[in-house]
Enzyme design. Sequence first.
Site, PDB file in Angstrom:
ATOM      1  N   LYS A 112       0.842  -1.211   0.000  1.00  0.00           N
ATOM      2  CA  LYS A 112       0.000   0.000   0.000  1.00  0.00           C
ATOM      3  C   LYS A 112       0.872   1.254   0.000  1.00  0.00           C
ATOM      4  O   LYS A 112       0.556   2.240  -0.660  1.00  0.00           O
ATOM      5  CB  LYS A 112      -0.928   0.013   1.216  1.00  0.00           C
ATOM      6  CG  LYS A 112      -1.997  -1.065   1.170  1.00  0.00           C
ATOM      7  CD  LYS A 112      -3.361  -0.463   0.894  1.00  0.00           C
ATOM      8  CE  LYS A 112      -4.411  -1.490   0.512  1.00  0.00           C
ATOM      9  NZ  LYS A 112      -4.867  -2.320   1.613  1.00  0.00           N
ATOM     10  N   LYS A 192      -7.875  -9.061 -10.562  1.00  0.00           N
ATOM     11  CA  LYS A 192      -8.996  -9.579  -9.794  1.00  0.00           C
ATOM     12  C   LYS A 192     -10.214  -8.682 -10.046  1.00  0.00           C
ATOM     13  O   LYS A 192     -10.048  -7.463 -10.217  1.00  0.00           O
ATOM     14  CB  LYS A 192      -8.585  -9.519  -8.318  1.00  0.00           C
ATOM     15  CG  LYS A 192      -9.351 -10.401  -7.406  1.00  0.00           C
ATOM     16  CD  LYS A 192      -8.671 -10.378  -6.049  1.00  0.00           C
ATOM     17  CE  LYS A 192      -9.698 -10.514  -4.972  1.00  0.00           C
ATOM     18  NZ  LYS A 192      -9.201 -10.349  -3.640  1.00  0.00           N
ATOM     19  N   LYS A 195     -14.249  -2.999  -8.433  1.00  0.00           N
ATOM     20  CA  LYS A 195     -14.862  -1.761  -8.935  1.00  0.00           C
ATOM     21  C   LYS A 195     -13.789  -0.820  -9.495  1.00  0.00           C
ATOM     22  O   LYS A 195     -13.966  -0.219 -10.544  1.00  0.00           O
ATOM     23  CB  LYS A 195     -15.605  -1.094  -7.770  1.00  0.00           C
ATOM     24  CG  LYS A 195     -16.143   0.281  -8.072  1.00  0.00           C
ATOM     25  CD  LYS A 195     -17.543   0.211  -8.578  1.00  0.00           C
ATOM     26  CE  LYS A 195     -18.139   1.611  -8.728  1.00  0.00           C
ATOM     27  NZ  LYS A 195     -19.472   1.578  -9.288  1.00  0.00           N
TER      28      LYS A 195
END
Length: 324
Positions: A112, A192, A195
């Site tokens: 991240k 994967k 949205k």
Amino acid sequence: MNKRVFSGVRPTARQHIGNYLGAMQNYVALQEEYDCIYCVVDIHALTTMQDTSELQNNIREVVLDWLASGIDPQRSILFVQSHVPEVMELHTLLSMVTPLGWLLRVPTFKEKAKLQPENVNYGLVGYPVLMTADIILYKATVVPIGDDQLPHLELAREIVRRFNNLFGKTFPEPGAKLTSYPRIVGLDGKDKMGKSTNNAIEIAFTPEETLERIMTAVTDPARRYRNDPGHPEICNIYSLHNYFSPSQTEDIADQCRSAKIGCVDCKKLLAQHINSSLQPVRERRAQLATKSHLVADVLADGAQRAQVIARQTLTEVKEKMGLI
Ligand code: SF4
């Protein structure tokens, strides 16, 4: 008393068929055996989300998806993380017993931090501590996860062991209920389904939107012309047929390999099957969405029930830590 399950979902978007085939169907099934607590983890979402204008709407959409799929708010507790603020207090207390080195080693923190170098916030590094607080505030012992999430749960168990060693046995160690979540690849055939990558089929789509979205899907890249034989084993549409057309997969594979079916017809068939499989969920969802107070009422009731457990735990923690 049944064992207690805890699981959380970030309210980043409406749920899609990847979530449905993985977590959501599992959530529904777990209700038969366990006391389940399902949480929309809005504070977690803030670690990566700076624009919160859609947050409340997303929470409502996720809960509608849950209810429509069969999660029963009478049997299970459904609530929003921030509506039971005790979790943030426990997070602070647990952060006092969690060595920073444990957190800096977490692979998802490193990922991240690379993905959002401009926003490596404190919450990002403390994420596993908050996740631990989520679970143990309710003394949940069963956490449904895929094996990719095992390192996170192991860290939660280490934090629990450390707390128990320092202050006396307070929390049970949460265990994984390993679930083989199918990894549903998105319609782009690469990432994967999700949205943010715009490659998903949302549960709440209309049949027309479903067809339209499927028509954009990448298929076997080697099949350039209608008469070229296809390779279903590398085609993403075929992998979705496995879930939505299970009785026809052999036939579809044969027809694809012999070029008897074209990709357009194959996609239309998939859209038909997804639409008929999701029709009852979509109908229920549309009906639930007309009840303007329903989601708020479910979440208020869930928060109240969750808070009863949370307050008991927090009082015990404060006593053990010498704060009372
Ligand atoms: S016919 Fe179906 S399975 Fe074969 S490549 Fe096209 S979309 Fe994929």
